[in-house]
Enzyme design. Structure first.
Site, PDB file in Angstrom:
ATOM      1  N   GLY A  26       0.824  -0.928   0.120  1.00 47.16           N
ATOM      2  CA  GLY A  26      -0.181  -0.236  -0.157  1.00 47.16           C
ATOM      3  C   GLY A  26       0.683   1.253  -0.029  1.00 47.16           C
ATOM      4  N   ASP A  47      -2.736  -6.119  -7.731  1.00 43.05           N
ATOM      5  CA  ASP A  47      -3.565  -6.363  -6.511  1.00 43.05           C
ATOM      6  C   ASP A  47      -2.821  -7.282  -5.370  1.00 43.05           C
ATOM      7  OD1 ASP A  47      -5.725  -7.109  -4.698  1.00 43.05           O
ATOM      8  OD2 ASP A  47      -6.714  -8.305  -5.946  1.00 43.05           O
ATOM      9  N   TYR A  60     -17.375   4.682  13.053  1.00 42.48           N
ATOM     10  CA  TYR A  60     -16.223   3.850  12.839  1.00 42.48           C
ATOM     11  C   TYR A  60     -15.723   2.855  14.013  1.00 42.48           C
ATOM     12  CZ  TYR A  60     -11.395   3.430  11.258  1.00 42.48           C
ATOM     13  OH  TYR A  60     -10.235   2.701  10.866  1.00 42.48           O
ATOM     14  N   LYS A  88     -10.964  -3.785  12.075  1.00 38.92           N
ATOM     15  CA  LYS A  88      -9.465  -3.409  12.910  1.00 38.92           C
ATOM     16  C   LYS A  88      -9.402  -4.157  14.056  1.00 38.92           C
ATOM     17  CE  LYS A  88      -8.015  -0.013  10.192  1.00 38.92           C
ATOM     18  NZ  LYS A  88      -7.233  -0.368   9.352  1.00 38.92           N
TER      19      LYS A  88
HETATM   20  P1  NAD Z   1      -4.760   5.647   1.004  1.00 41.05           P
HETATM   21  O1  NAD Z   1      -6.246   5.240   0.675  1.00 41.05           O
HETATM   22  O2  NAD Z   1      -4.108   6.855   0.940  1.00 41.05           O
HETATM   23  O3  NAD Z   1      -3.855   4.345   0.840  1.00 41.05           O
HETATM   24  C1  NAD Z   1      -4.208   3.154   0.489  1.00 41.05           C
HETATM   25  C2  NAD Z   1      -3.147   2.296  -0.310  1.00 41.05           C
HETATM   26  O4  NAD Z   1      -3.644   0.996  -0.535  1.00 41.05           O
HETATM   27  C3  NAD Z   1      -2.860   2.914  -1.477  1.00 41.05           C
HETATM   28  O5  NAD Z   1      -1.420   2.683  -1.845  1.00 41.05           O
HETATM   29  C4  NAD Z   1      -3.484   2.026  -2.712  1.00 41.05           C
HETATM   30  O6  NAD Z   1      -2.731   1.912  -4.113  1.00 41.05           O
HETATM   31  C5  NAD Z   1      -3.076   0.616  -1.955  1.00 41.05           C
HETATM   32  N1  NAD Z   1      -4.089  -0.318  -2.479  1.00 41.05           N
HETATM   33  C6  NAD Z   1      -5.654  -0.250  -2.246  1.00 41.05           C
HETATM   34  N2  NAD Z   1      -6.085  -1.634  -2.914  1.00 41.05           N
HETATM   35  C7  NAD Z   1      -5.010  -2.104  -3.030  1.00 41.05           C
HETATM   36  C8  NAD Z   1      -4.875  -3.602  -3.703  1.00 41.05           C
HETATM   37  N3  NAD Z   1      -5.972  -4.255  -3.893  1.00 41.05           N
HETATM   38  N4  NAD Z   1      -3.558  -4.103  -3.962  1.00 41.05           N
HETATM   39  C9  NAD Z   1      -2.537  -3.306  -3.677  1.00 41.05           C
HETATM   40  N5  NAD Z   1      -2.673  -2.009  -3.244  1.00 41.05           N
HETATM   41  C10 NAD Z   1      -3.891  -1.418  -2.936  1.00 41.05           C
HETATM   42  O7  NAD Z   1      -5.022   5.008   2.856  1.00 41.05           O
HETATM   43  P2  NAD Z   1      -4.607   5.491   3.972  1.00 41.05           P
HETATM   44  O8  NAD Z   1      -5.661   6.215   4.955  1.00 41.05           O
HETATM   45  O9  NAD Z   1      -3.048   5.567   4.204  1.00 41.05           O
HETATM   46  O10 NAD Z   1      -4.889   4.096   4.883  1.00 41.05           O
HETATM   47  C11 NAD Z   1      -3.827   2.946   4.994  1.00 41.05           C
HETATM   48  C12 NAD Z   1      -3.845   2.509   6.432  1.00 41.05           C
HETATM   49  O11 NAD Z   1      -3.970   3.405   7.360  1.00 41.05           O
HETATM   50  C13 NAD Z   1      -5.242   1.825   6.479  1.00 41.05           C
HETATM   51  O12 NAD Z   1      -5.251   0.626   7.169  1.00 41.05           O
HETATM   52  C14 NAD Z   1      -6.084   2.747   7.172  1.00 41.05           C
HETATM   53  O13 NAD Z   1      -7.210   2.107   8.114  1.00 41.05           O
HETATM   54  C15 NAD Z   1      -4.883   3.275   8.362  1.00 41.05           C
HETATM   55  N6  NAD Z   1      -5.109   4.363   8.924  1.00 41.05           N
HETATM   56  C16 NAD Z   1      -5.606   5.361   8.139  1.00 41.05           C
HETATM   57  C17 NAD Z   1      -6.021   6.760   9.035  1.00 41.05           C
HETATM   58  C18 NAD Z   1      -6.403   8.057   8.370  1.00 41.05           C
HETATM   59  O14 NAD Z   1      -6.892   8.989   8.979  1.00 41.05           O
HETATM   60  N7  NAD Z   1      -6.415   7.911   6.975  1.00 41.05           N
HETATM   61  C19 NAD Z   1      -5.700   6.774  10.484  1.00 41.05           C
HETATM   62  C20 NAD Z   1      -5.329   5.885  10.890  1.00 41.05           C
HETATM   63  C21 NAD Z   1      -4.833   4.671  10.437  1.00 41.05           C
END
Ligand code: NAD
Length: 397
Positions: A51, A114, A237, A246
């Site tokens: 990711g 993926d 959430y 989670k």
């Molecule tokens: P984001 O949408 O910015 O990033 C998601 C990433 O996953 C991207 O790199 C995307 O290309 C990749 N991705 C999605 N589907 C995919 C697949 N099938 N195969 C390969 N790559 C794939 O999301 P984010 O907010 O950075 O979230 C990342 C983690 O951090 C999650 O677990 C989220 O719950 C957690 N998180 C986010 C926040 C927030 O406020 N954004 C806070 C705490 C925790």
């Protein structure tokens, strides 16, 4: 080479277009922060980020490569540029990260596919075996709407309350005003689907595959990201479908920790991170309103952080080799400590209860939220002429 004028085309919580040069500026700004880690070296030698193209995963890749000089294999799911059709923001982010890494003699590779599939796991293992060696750190940072598992079953993730319908405040992203939303309670199938997509099953598959391929270095660590959040969003959430996922992720950590400890004297952690503007968080009802209130309060206190500041803190204080992560009673790393500080949350609660469409501009900072949101797609960065054509065909060199 196709030069194009690229303007935002926002549809709800996504922009259909991304500005390549704006995305590059975003990456360079994060790299500046990442470089502060150099004073806290050495870091891990080899890092796998699942990711890696946006949000917390991109910050993890940049902190590893440009902060510590780690070699990084990233996995993401982005649209590459094709003809006169531009790429997604995540692609352009990585195009700039690759370009700068090459210029600085750093090693970054990306597999665009993926991450849930066996094929991408097989490709990653082959790349590690041939060009990287065993990994010291695996960052699991996927946020996805669906997953097809190893048996070929496709699961959908849903953002819904559990047990009872939910009615609460939110922001209408089209009009930018406070509104009320109502959501039905999730069905058991929707709960199960969300756990299957956003829980720990695929994280465990990755770590097991790396172990079986003998690609976990001595002392290898893994971390996945989670969120808890405030009272205001808990029905949707933490007590909702995504919260159930989670909980599953956090429970998976325990099993992975034991597996890694036995295998290579390593360990697994979950880091509970702060709310930040990403493509994933923009989609969660209520969270945009919450962030509009929260950021204003945290900025006033000087405690506001974005993804790169959070990950620099995670690496520096918890994950770098030789130090033990600090965890709470549930075994979780808490990077959301400043967000959940009692005085911050008391102020959020007070504002949340009395916020209306009329006082939204005064009590919240939706303009700042919108600016962050535009920045995700390369827009609203100072110093860029958005009326000028720009090269949209940027490869991952
Ligand atoms: P984001 O949408 O910015 O990033 C998601 C990433 O996953 C991207 O790199 C995307 O290309 C990749 N991705 C999605 N589907 C995919 C697949 N099938 N195969 C390969 N790559 C794939 O999301 P984010 O907010 O950075 O979230 C990342 C983690 O951090 C999650 O677990 C989220 O719950 C957690 N998180 C986010 C926040 C927030 O406020 N954004 C806070 C705490 C925790």
């Amino acid at each position: 080479m196709p030069l194009q004028v690229v303007q935002p085309r926002i549809r709800g919580f996504i922009s259909l277009t991304a500005h390549p040069e704006g995305c590059a500026v975003n990456v360079r700004a994060q790299i500046e922060v990442a470089r502060t880690l150099r004073a806290h070296a050495p870091g891990p030698r080899t890092v796998l980020v699942i990711g890696s193209s946006t949000g917390y995963g991109l910050a993890s890749l940049l902190a590893s490569a440009f902060g510590y000089g780690s070699q990084v294999l990233g996995i993401c799911f982005e649209r590459a540029p094709e003809g006169d059709k531009g790429a997604t923001a995540g692609w352009y982010n990585l195009a700039e990260a690759h370009r700068l890494a090459r210029a600085e003699g750093l090693h970054i590779e990306t597999i665009n596919g993926d991450a849930f599939s066996q094929a991408v796991k097989t490709d990653a293992i082959a790349a590690l075996r041939e060009r990287f060696g065993a990994v010291d750190l695996v960052v699991y940072s996927l946020a996805a709407p669906r997953r097809t598992d190893a048996q070929g079953v496709t699961w959908q993730s849903t953002l819904k309350p559990i047990g009872a319908p939910y009615t609460g405040k939110s922001v209408d992203l089209r009009s930018g005003t406070v509104t009320e939303i109502s959501l039905d309670a999730a069905t058991p199938e929707e709960i199960e689907g969300t756990v299957q997509v956003m829980g720990g099953a695929d994280w465990a598959d990755w770590i097991t595959a790396l172990r079986d391929a003998d690609l976990l270095a001595e002392g290898a660590r893994t971390v996945a990201y989670s969120y808890v959040g405030p009272r205001a969003t808990q029905d949707i959430y933490r007590h909702g479908t995504i919260g159930r996922a989670k909980e599953h992720l956090e429970a998976t950590r325990q099993a992975l920790h034991e597996m890694l400890h036995a295998h290579c004297r390593g360990g697994a952690w979950v880091s509970v991170n702060k709310a930040v503007v990403t493509q994933a968080s923009a989609a969660i009802p209520g969270v945009v309103l919450y962030m509009s209130i929260l950021f204003k309060l945290m900025k006033a206190r000087g405690t506001h952080e974005g993804p790169i500041e959070q990950i620099v803190r995670l690496y520096r204080d918890h994950l770098r080799p030789g130090i033990e992560p600090h965890v709470d009673a549930a075994g979780l790393i808490r990077l959301d400590d400043l967000e959940l500080a009692p005085e911050v949350q008391a102020a959020v609660d007070e504002i949340w209860d009395r916020i209306t469409p009329e006082n939204f501009d005064e009590l919240g900072d939706y303009a700042a939220y919108r600016a962050y949101f535009h920045e995700l797609f390369g827009f609203a960065w100072p110093g860029i002429d958005y009326d000028a054509p720009t090269e949209i065909n940027r490869p991952l060199v």
